[in-house]
Design a protein around this motif. Sequence first.
Motif, PDB file in Angstrom:
ATOM      1  N   SER A  42       6.808 -24.686   5.277  1.00 18.09           N
ATOM      2  CA  SER A  42       5.706 -23.785   5.080  1.00 18.09           C
ATOM      3  C   SER A  42       6.555 -22.449   5.392  1.00 18.09           C
ATOM      4  O   SER A  42       5.799 -21.593   5.225  1.00 18.09           O
ATOM      5  CB  SER A  42       4.714 -24.093   6.082  1.00 18.09           C
ATOM      6  N   LYS A  43       7.465 -22.296   5.551  1.00 15.16           N
ATOM      7  CA  LYS A  43       8.446 -21.026   5.641  1.00 15.16           C
ATOM      8  C   LYS A  43       8.333 -20.345   4.431  1.00 15.16           C
ATOM      9  O   LYS A  43       8.564 -20.804   3.429  1.00 15.16           O
ATOM     10  CB  LYS A  43      10.080 -21.183   6.127  1.00 15.16           C
ATOM     11  N   ASP A  44       8.544 -18.942   4.265  1.00 12.13           N
ATOM     12  CA  ASP A  44       8.559 -18.210   3.082  1.00 12.13           C
ATOM     13  C   ASP A  44       9.882 -18.256   2.383  1.00 12.13           C
ATOM     14  O   ASP A  44      10.018 -18.244   1.195  1.00 12.13           O
ATOM     15  CB  ASP A  44       8.142 -16.824   3.276  1.00 12.13           C
ATOM     16  N   TYR A  45      10.877 -18.464   3.124  1.00  9.35           N
ATOM     17  CA  TYR A  45      12.245 -18.442   2.695  1.00  9.35           C
ATOM     18  C   TYR A  45      13.197 -19.675   3.262  1.00  9.35           C
ATOM     19  O   TYR A  45      13.212 -20.111   4.484  1.00  9.35           O
ATOM     20  CB  TYR A  45      13.196 -17.354   3.304  1.00  9.35           C
ATOM     21  N   LEU A  46      13.656 -20.396   2.236  1.00  9.52           N
ATOM     22  CA  LEU A  46      14.528 -21.721   2.449  1.00  9.52           C
ATOM     23  C   LEU A  46      15.948 -21.368   2.268  1.00  9.52           C
ATOM     24  O   LEU A  46      16.320 -20.731   1.206  1.00  9.52           O
ATOM     25  CB  LEU A  46      13.562 -22.908   1.666  1.00  9.52           C
ATOM     26  N   ASN A  47      16.885 -22.178   2.928  1.00  8.44           N
ATOM     27  CA  ASN A  47      18.185 -22.213   2.987  1.00  8.44           C
ATOM     28  C   ASN A  47      18.356 -23.155   1.648  1.00  8.44           C
ATOM     29  O   ASN A  47      17.399 -23.795   1.128  1.00  8.44           O
ATOM     30  CB  ASN A  47      18.931 -22.506   4.070  1.00  8.44           C
ATOM     31  N   VAL A  48      19.794 -23.460   1.405  1.00 13.72           N
ATOM     32  CA  VAL A  48      19.788 -24.356   0.186  1.00 13.72           C
ATOM     33  C   VAL A  48      19.484 -25.738   0.431  1.00 13.72           C
ATOM     34  O   VAL A  48      18.861 -26.334  -0.462  1.00 13.72           O
ATOM     35  CB  VAL A  48      21.534 -24.322  -0.246  1.00 13.72           C
ATOM     36  N   LYS A  49      19.878 -26.164   1.771  1.00 16.70           N
ATOM     37  CA  LYS A  49      19.589 -27.631   1.881  1.00 16.70           C
ATOM     38  C   LYS A  49      17.966 -27.837   1.983  1.00 16.70           C
ATOM     39  O   LYS A  49      17.340 -28.871   1.493  1.00 16.70           O
ATOM     40  CB  LYS A  49      20.128 -28.038   3.479  1.00 16.70           C
ATOM     41  N   GLU A  50      17.154 -26.921   2.691  1.00  9.13           N
ATOM     42  CA  GLU A  50      15.820 -26.983   2.509  1.00  9.13           C
ATOM     43  C   GLU A  50      15.077 -26.969   1.171  1.00  9.13           C
ATOM     44  O   GLU A  50      14.226 -27.675   0.713  1.00  9.13           O
ATOM     45  CB  GLU A  50      15.067 -25.939   3.625  1.00  9.13           C
ATOM     46  N   SER A  51      15.854 -26.036   0.203  1.00 13.21           N
ATOM     47  CA  SER A  51      15.277 -25.877  -0.999  1.00 13.21           C
ATOM     48  C   SER A  51      15.524 -27.163  -1.831  1.00 13.21           C
ATOM     49  O   SER A  51      14.597 -27.523  -2.628  1.00 13.21           O
ATOM     50  CB  SER A  51      16.269 -24.674  -1.738  1.00 13.21           C
ATOM     51  N   ALA A  52      16.842 -27.802  -1.857  1.00 11.29           N
ATOM     52  CA  ALA A  52      16.968 -29.008  -2.070  1.00 11.29           C
ATOM     53  C   ALA A  52      15.951 -30.243  -1.638  1.00 11.29           C
ATOM     54  O   ALA A  52      15.248 -30.621  -2.813  1.00 11.29           O
ATOM     55  CB  ALA A  52      18.406 -29.444  -1.988  1.00 11.29           C
ATOM     56  N   ILE A  53      15.418 -30.128  -0.580  1.00 13.87           N
ATOM     57  CA  ILE A  53      14.464 -31.105   0.016  1.00 13.87           C
ATOM     58  C   ILE A  53      12.964 -30.735  -0.877  1.00 13.87           C
ATOM     59  O   ILE A  53      12.315 -31.572  -1.243  1.00 13.87           O
ATOM     60  CB  ILE A  53      14.352 -31.088   1.522  1.00 13.87           C
ATOM     61  N   TYR A  54      12.860 -29.539  -0.880  1.00 15.76           N
ATOM     62  CA  TYR A  54      11.379 -28.820  -1.415  1.00 15.76           C
ATOM     63  C   TYR A  54      11.373 -29.473  -2.753  1.00 15.76           C
ATOM     64  O   TYR A  54      10.203 -29.696  -3.230  1.00 15.76           O
ATOM     65  CB  TYR A  54      11.553 -27.546  -1.159  1.00 15.76           C
ATOM     66  N   MET A  55      12.667 -29.191  -3.670  1.00 12.76           N
ATOM     67  CA  MET A  55      12.342 -29.539  -4.839  1.00 12.76           C
ATOM     68  C   MET A  55      12.656 -31.107  -5.067  1.00 12.76           C
ATOM     69  O   MET A  55      12.597 -31.439  -6.408  1.00 12.76           O
ATOM     70  CB  MET A  55      13.588 -28.626  -5.767  1.00 12.76           C
ATOM     71  N   GLY A  56      12.883 -31.865  -4.165  1.00 15.51           N
ATOM     72  CA  GLY A  56      13.203 -33.395  -4.450  1.00 15.51           C
ATOM     73  C   GLY A  56      14.523 -33.663  -4.985  1.00 15.51           C
ATOM     74  O   GLY A  56      14.482 -34.470  -5.789  1.00 15.51           O
ATOM     75  N   LEU A  57      15.403 -32.872  -4.813  1.00 14.46           N
ATOM     76  CA  LEU A  57      16.846 -32.849  -5.551  1.00 14.46           C
ATOM     77  C   LEU A  57      17.970 -33.165  -4.400  1.00 14.46           C
ATOM     78  O   LEU A  57      17.627 -32.877  -3.272  1.00 14.46           O
ATOM     79  CB  LEU A  57      17.129 -31.772  -6.374  1.00 14.46           C
ATOM     80  N   SER A  58      19.105 -33.670  -4.890  1.00 11.24           N
ATOM     81  CA  SER A  58      20.190 -33.725  -3.883  1.00 11.24           C
ATOM     82  C   SER A  58      20.720 -32.499  -3.873  1.00 11.24           C
ATOM     83  O   SER A  58      20.340 -31.235  -4.542  1.00 11.24           O
ATOM     84  CB  SER A  58      21.217 -34.596  -4.663  1.00 11.24           C
ATOM     85  N   LEU A  59      21.498 -32.220  -2.958  1.00 11.43           N
ATOM     86  CA  LEU A  59      22.091 -30.718  -2.804  1.00 11.43           C
ATOM     87  C   LEU A  59      22.911 -30.118  -3.816  1.00 11.43           C
ATOM     88  O   LEU A  59      22.789 -29.067  -4.362  1.00 11.43           O
ATOM     89  CB  LEU A  59      22.995 -30.916  -1.381  1.00 11.43           C
ATOM     90  N   SER A  60      23.808 -31.403  -4.382  1.00 13.08           N
ATOM     91  CA  SER A  60      24.514 -30.772  -5.671  1.00 13.08           C
ATOM     92  C   SER A  60      23.682 -30.689  -6.893  1.00 13.08           C
ATOM     93  O   SER A  60      23.795 -29.550  -7.610  1.00 13.08           O
ATOM     94  CB  SER A  60      25.585 -31.867  -5.907  1.00 13.08           C
ATOM     95  N   GLY A  61      22.677 -31.536  -6.770  1.00 14.26           N
ATOM     96  CA  GLY A  61      21.835 -31.251  -8.002  1.00 14.26           C
ATOM     97  C   GLY A  61      20.760 -29.873  -7.929  1.00 14.26           C
ATOM     98  O   GLY A  61      20.622 -29.237  -9.020  1.00 14.26           O
TER      99      GLY A  61
END
Length: 71
Positions: free
Chosen positions: A4-23
């Motif tokens: 629910s945070k407004d800004y996400l780091n790379v790892k959180e963004s990957a989880i949010y988008m349902g992707l692996s980190l490299s993806g």
Amino acid sequence: MNVSKDYLNVKESAIYMGLSLSGFKKMASAFDIPFGKVPRGVKLYRRSDLAKLNEQYFNAKQIKLEVVRAV
């Protein structure tokens, strides 16, 4: 993770988008997703930008995440 945070780091963004980190990193580069950098070079992505990308390219109205915890 608090999505629910407004800004996400790379790892959180990957989880949010349902992707692996490299993806996620490949997708972020391919779609030129805007990000900001904070000290130590940490990239932050705006959750609203990720939601727009999700709606535009994956034809989904909203992402609903559920936390599954191992017992």
